[in-house]
Scaffold this motif. Sequence first.
Motif, PDB file in Angstrom:
ATOM      1  N   TYR A  56       0.798  -1.230   0.000  1.00 32.88           N
ATOM      2  CA  TYR A  56       0.000   0.000   0.000  1.00 32.88           C
ATOM      3  C   TYR A  56       0.832   1.284   0.000  1.00 32.88           C
ATOM      4  O   TYR A  56       0.259   2.371   0.036  1.00 32.88           O
ATOM      5  CB  TYR A  56      -1.029   0.021   1.146  1.00 32.88           C
ATOM      6  CG  TYR A  56      -2.253  -0.825   0.862  1.00 32.88           C
ATOM      7  CD1 TYR A  56      -2.152  -2.029   0.189  1.00 32.88           C
ATOM      8  CD2 TYR A  56      -3.521  -0.421   1.252  1.00 32.88           C
ATOM      9  CE1 TYR A  56      -3.264  -2.811  -0.087  1.00 32.88           C
ATOM     10  CE2 TYR A  56      -4.647  -1.197   0.980  1.00 32.88           C
ATOM     11  CZ  TYR A  56      -4.506  -2.393   0.321  1.00 32.88           C
ATOM     12  OH  TYR A  56      -5.615  -3.154   0.046  1.00 32.88           O
ATOM     13  N   ILE A 107      -7.812   5.724  -5.027  1.00 34.24           N
ATOM     14  CA  ILE A 107      -7.275   5.337  -3.719  1.00 34.24           C
ATOM     15  C   ILE A 107      -7.137   6.485  -2.720  1.00 34.24           C
ATOM     16  O   ILE A 107      -6.918   6.245  -1.543  1.00 34.24           O
ATOM     17  CB  ILE A 107      -5.936   4.578  -3.831  1.00 34.24           C
ATOM     18  CG1 ILE A 107      -4.812   5.488  -4.342  1.00 34.24           C
ATOM     19  CG2 ILE A 107      -6.069   3.341  -4.690  1.00 34.24           C
ATOM     20  CD1 ILE A 107      -3.444   4.842  -4.216  1.00 34.24           C
ATOM     21  N   ILE A 163     -16.930   6.305  -1.477  1.00 34.66           N
ATOM     22  CA  ILE A 163     -18.392   6.168  -1.451  1.00 34.66           C
ATOM     23  C   ILE A 163     -18.872   6.236   0.000  1.00 34.66           C
ATOM     24  O   ILE A 163     -18.683   5.303   0.778  1.00 34.66           O
ATOM     25  CB  ILE A 163     -18.836   4.880  -2.161  1.00 34.66           C
ATOM     26  CG1 ILE A 163     -18.385   5.018  -3.614  1.00 34.66           C
ATOM     27  CG2 ILE A 163     -20.338   4.666  -2.028  1.00 34.66           C
ATOM     28  CD1 ILE A 163     -18.845   3.955  -4.523  1.00 34.66           C
ATOM     29  N   SER A 184     -17.572  -0.053  -5.506  1.00 29.46           N
ATOM     30  CA  SER A 184     -17.001  -0.781  -4.381  1.00 29.46           C
ATOM     31  C   SER A 184     -16.802   0.154  -3.192  1.00 29.46           C
ATOM     32  O   SER A 184     -16.389   1.303  -3.344  1.00 29.46           O
ATOM     33  CB  SER A 184     -15.731  -1.499  -4.843  1.00 29.46           C
ATOM     34  OG  SER A 184     -14.637  -1.068  -4.141  1.00 29.46           O
ATOM     35  N   SER A 243     -13.739   1.969   3.172  1.00 28.83           N
ATOM     36  CA  SER A 243     -13.752   2.488   4.545  1.00 28.83           C
ATOM     37  C   SER A 243     -15.161   2.563   5.133  1.00 28.83           C
ATOM     38  O   SER A 243     -15.384   2.225   6.301  1.00 28.83           O
ATOM     39  CB  SER A 243     -13.132   3.892   4.570  1.00 28.83           C
ATOM     40  OG  SER A 243     -11.838   3.856   4.009  1.00 28.83           O
ATOM     41  N   ASP A 252       0.102  -7.322  -0.824  1.00 30.69           N
ATOM     42  CA  ASP A 252      -0.006  -6.358  -1.925  1.00 30.69           C
ATOM     43  C   ASP A 252       1.367  -6.022  -2.510  1.00 30.69           C
ATOM     44  O   ASP A 252       2.279  -5.636  -1.771  1.00 30.69           O
ATOM     45  CB  ASP A 252      -0.685  -5.079  -1.413  1.00 30.69           C
ATOM     46  CG  ASP A 252      -0.721  -3.967  -2.445  1.00 30.69           C
ATOM     47  OD1 ASP A 252      -1.233  -4.208  -3.553  1.00 30.69           O
ATOM     48  OD2 ASP A 252      -0.239  -2.855  -2.142  1.00 30.69           O
ATOM     49  N   GLY A 253       1.490  -6.193  -3.812  1.00 35.39           N
ATOM     50  CA  GLY A 253       2.718  -5.798  -4.520  1.00 35.39           C
ATOM     51  C   GLY A 253       3.926  -6.679  -4.260  1.00 35.39           C
ATOM     52  O   GLY A 253       5.004  -6.408  -4.775  1.00 35.39           O
ATOM     53  N   ALA A 277      -0.331 -11.562  -6.526  1.00 33.97           N
ATOM     54  CA  ALA A 277      -0.091 -12.409  -7.694  1.00 33.97           C
ATOM     55  C   ALA A 277       1.286 -12.085  -8.284  1.00 33.97           C
ATOM     56  O   ALA A 277       1.606 -10.923  -8.519  1.00 33.97           O
ATOM     57  CB  ALA A 277      -1.169 -12.180  -8.747  1.00 33.97           C
ATOM     58  N   LEU A 329      -7.799 -11.233  -8.960  1.00 34.84           N
ATOM     59  CA  LEU A 329      -7.452  -9.895  -9.457  1.00 34.84           C
ATOM     60  C   LEU A 329      -5.951  -9.660  -9.288  1.00 34.84           C
ATOM     61  O   LEU A 329      -5.354 -10.105  -8.316  1.00 34.84           O
ATOM     62  CB  LEU A 329      -8.260  -8.886  -8.656  1.00 34.84           C
ATOM     63  CG  LEU A 329      -7.974  -7.396  -8.722  1.00 34.84           C
ATOM     64  CD1 LEU A 329      -9.251  -6.625  -8.384  1.00 34.84           C
ATOM     65  CD2 LEU A 329      -6.851  -6.959  -7.786  1.00 34.84           C
TER      66      LEU A 329
HETATM   67  O1  1PR Z   1     -12.002   3.418   1.464  1.00 33.21           O
HETATM   68  O2  1PR Z   1     -14.081   3.409   0.144  1.00 33.21           O
HETATM   69  O3  1PR Z   1     -12.477   5.310  -0.065  1.00 33.21           O
HETATM   70  O4  1PR Z   1     -11.958   3.058  -0.963  1.00 33.21           O
HETATM   71  C1  1PR Z   1     -10.607   3.217  -1.217  1.00 33.21           C
HETATM   72  C2  1PR Z   1     -10.182   2.053  -2.076  1.00 33.21           C
HETATM   73  O5  1PR Z   1      -8.826   2.295  -2.460  1.00 33.21           O
HETATM   74  C3  1PR Z   1     -10.246   0.726  -1.370  1.00 33.21           C
HETATM   75  O6  1PR Z   1     -10.809  -0.225  -2.230  1.00 33.21           O
HETATM   76  C4  1PR Z   1      -8.785   0.369  -1.102  1.00 33.21           C
HETATM   77  O7  1PR Z   1      -8.547  -1.015  -1.290  1.00 33.21           O
HETATM   78  C5  1PR Z   1      -8.055   1.163  -2.165  1.00 33.21           C
HETATM   79  N1  1PR Z   1      -6.745   1.657  -1.699  1.00 33.21           N
HETATM   80  C6  1PR Z   1      -6.540   2.656  -0.813  1.00 33.21           C
HETATM   81  N2  1PR Z   1      -5.211   2.860  -0.676  1.00 33.21           N
HETATM   82  C7  1PR Z   1      -4.587   1.986  -1.474  1.00 33.21           C
HETATM   83  C8  1PR Z   1      -3.145   1.842  -1.648  1.00 33.21           C
HETATM   84  O8  1PR Z   1      -2.662   0.947  -2.350  1.00 33.21           O
HETATM   85  N3  1PR Z   1      -2.375   2.719  -1.006  1.00 33.21           N
HETATM   86  N4  1PR Z   1      -5.329   0.249  -3.015  1.00 33.21           N
HETATM   87  C9  1PR Z   1      -5.549   1.225  -2.116  1.00 33.21           C
HETATM   88  C10 1PR Z   1      -5.624  -1.001  -2.796  1.00 33.21           C
HETATM   89  C11 1PR Z   1      -5.087  -3.013  -3.507  1.00 33.21           C
HETATM   90  C12 1PR Z   1      -5.478  -3.735  -4.699  1.00 33.21           C
HETATM   91  C13 1PR Z   1      -4.277  -4.004  -5.554  1.00 33.21           C
HETATM   92  C14 1PR Z   1      -4.072  -5.458  -5.294  1.00 33.21           C
HETATM   93  C15 1PR Z   1      -3.297  -6.180  -6.319  1.00 33.21           C
HETATM   94  N5  1PR Z   1      -4.986  -1.674  -3.763  1.00 33.21           N
HETATM   95  O9  1PR Z   1      -6.548  -3.285  -5.356  1.00 33.21           O
HETATM   96  O10 1PR Z   1      -4.581  -3.655  -6.835  1.00 33.21           O
HETATM   97  O11 1PR Z   1      -3.434  -5.583  -4.023  1.00 33.21           O
HETATM   98  O12 1PR Z   1      -2.009  -5.722  -6.386  1.00 33.21           O
HETATM   99  P1  1PR Z   1      -0.844  -6.682  -6.832  1.00 33.21           P
HETATM  100  O13 1PR Z   1      -1.406  -7.620  -7.853  1.00 33.21           O
HETATM  101  O14 1PR Z   1       0.166  -5.768  -7.455  1.00 33.21           O
HETATM  102  O15 1PR Z   1      -0.347  -7.370  -5.616  1.00 33.21           O
HETATM  103  P2  1PR Z   1     -12.649   3.846   0.220  1.00 33.21           P
END
Ligand code: 1PR
Length: 526
Positions: free
Chosen positions: A243, A277, A311, A340, A343, A451-452, A479, A498
């Motif tokens: 993240y 995000i 949202i 989606s 929070s 993640d990542g 992944a 995903l």
């Molecule tokens: O809380 O309703 O405003 O929604 C915010 C949205 O933004 C949430 O769905 C939250 O998951 C996402 N989000 C917030 N901060 C981050 C961040 O990365 N700093 N991203 C973030 C979440 C996670 C995945 C990512 C997978 C696959 N990202 O969606 O794409 O982990 O990644 P990978 O294949 O590279 O491992 P709200």
Amino acid sequence: MISLLDYGAGNVRSVRNAIQALGFSVTDIACPDDILRAERLIFPGVGAFGAAMERLQRLGYVEPLKEYLAANRPFFGICIGLQVLFDGSEESPGVAGLGFIPGQIQRFATSELSVPHMGWNDVRLARESPLFANYSNEKLYFVHSYCAAPTPENAEWQLAFTDYGAPFLSAVQRGNIAAVQFHPEKSGAVGLQLLRQFLAGETTTKPITNLLHQTHFAKRIIACLDVRTNDAGDLVVTKGDQYDVREAGEVRNLGKPVELAQRYYEEGADEITFLNITAFRDFPLADQPMLEVLRRTSERVFVPLTIGGGIRAFTDANGKQYSALDVADEYFRSGADKISIGSDAVATVERYLECGSGDGSSAIEQIARVYGNQAVVISIDPRRVYVNSPDDTRHHTVETATLGPNGERYCWFQCTIKGGREGRDVDAVELAHICEQLGAGEILLNSIDRDGTGAGFDLELIGAVRAAVTIPVIASSGAGKVEHFSKVFAATGVEAALAAGIFHRREVPIAAVKTHVREQGIETRV
Ligand code: 1PR
């Protein structure tokens, strides 16, 4: 001239975009008389059966529609546009349908498969039809919890069947009146071709080459684009490492959102997800560039689009109040098929745990009521918390093969908000379960730990959540290679997986994932 019956609920924009992309012009039905003036009428029903019929009644459309249908004039219904042709639906007891096809629409009665039936499936043609003249066995996109069963009373209407538990009617036709349960406008090139057959008024048929004995539901591969504004003020696709999206102080820039989404569509992604995000900080309706990204994407991407971020209810600088539904409305109007919630879902579950029930006012409940459960995805951002024993916490624990920093053998999965910045006293398993009770239609399950990292999906987390709900679950985060996808499907039974980083960096093509998964005997869309 094509007339579109848009009664103002849900994403009709994608149908309009599909018609226009096929080179046809479209006019809106604006009053009851327009129905009788239409040359070819397309009815992409959305939302719940009862809400659809109520709107049609209120707008004075029911009688002209019945007259149009009785005169056997060209009609094409999609999804609820098929269901309202029947007498009624279990979804909305006591609400009369158009009564054109005998019988009741029923809820899927399967205990083994997740409901909604959401994703790509085949159709078995019962007979020839110009609609399917150029169709040869490709999968189409479905999203629904209710369906029409084939019965002797509707035999003359039966055009195609799909199996999900029991067989249901995926297409009906009699004379010039046809309707399909799947979404041609969201079924890629195959769906567009099918739609073109109706729009062009094709009348020639071809012998059926589709000899399937059973249809096969596919696991979905989803490409995710985390989007935010970088320090230069440009909206970019970024990617975190647990993240953290900054590298040497700068927001990582992995490309332009619309172009990347289009690339993934062309490479075979079954769905595209945008996560705004940083929308937890800002008011999403003020984020015109993001809404523009959605609009432009929906003009060129014909698979389902999900958008998340921000949202929730909001009061702007002038004291004007907006509900979460207002935010969702704008996302749907701009081209989203699903929204989606991250929070705000955690805050909702915290209130639920305090009161012991929902009160109907949460974003999940409000949006599901208007747009249907299938349109509401819950995005969970959990992080592992290690404990020595399940008795050390009230939360749902798993015994883990990845021991904690002090050798702990158990962990629970703590929900976070604001992009992982704040942990809350709610675990991912209870969150998923309660959100399903409140009306969510799907879970997008991330993992901050994975993640990542490219280390593979967190199978312990995913298995625990999959077992706690009956709605579809999307595995996300970690992944790194094709084998991770076959493993998560085989080990947990999730409906979709995903990824982001490996697709953005062109390390693993989507087609390679699908080929590998198919070679392991797991169905995917080609
Ligand atoms: O809380 O309703 O405003 O929604 C915010 C949205 O933004 C949430 O769905 C939250 O998951 C996402 N989000 C917030 N901060 C981050 C961040 O990365 N700093 N991203 C973030 C979440 C996670 C995945 C990512 C997978 C696959 N990202 O969606 O794409 O982990 O990644 P990978 O294949 O590279 O491992 P709200």
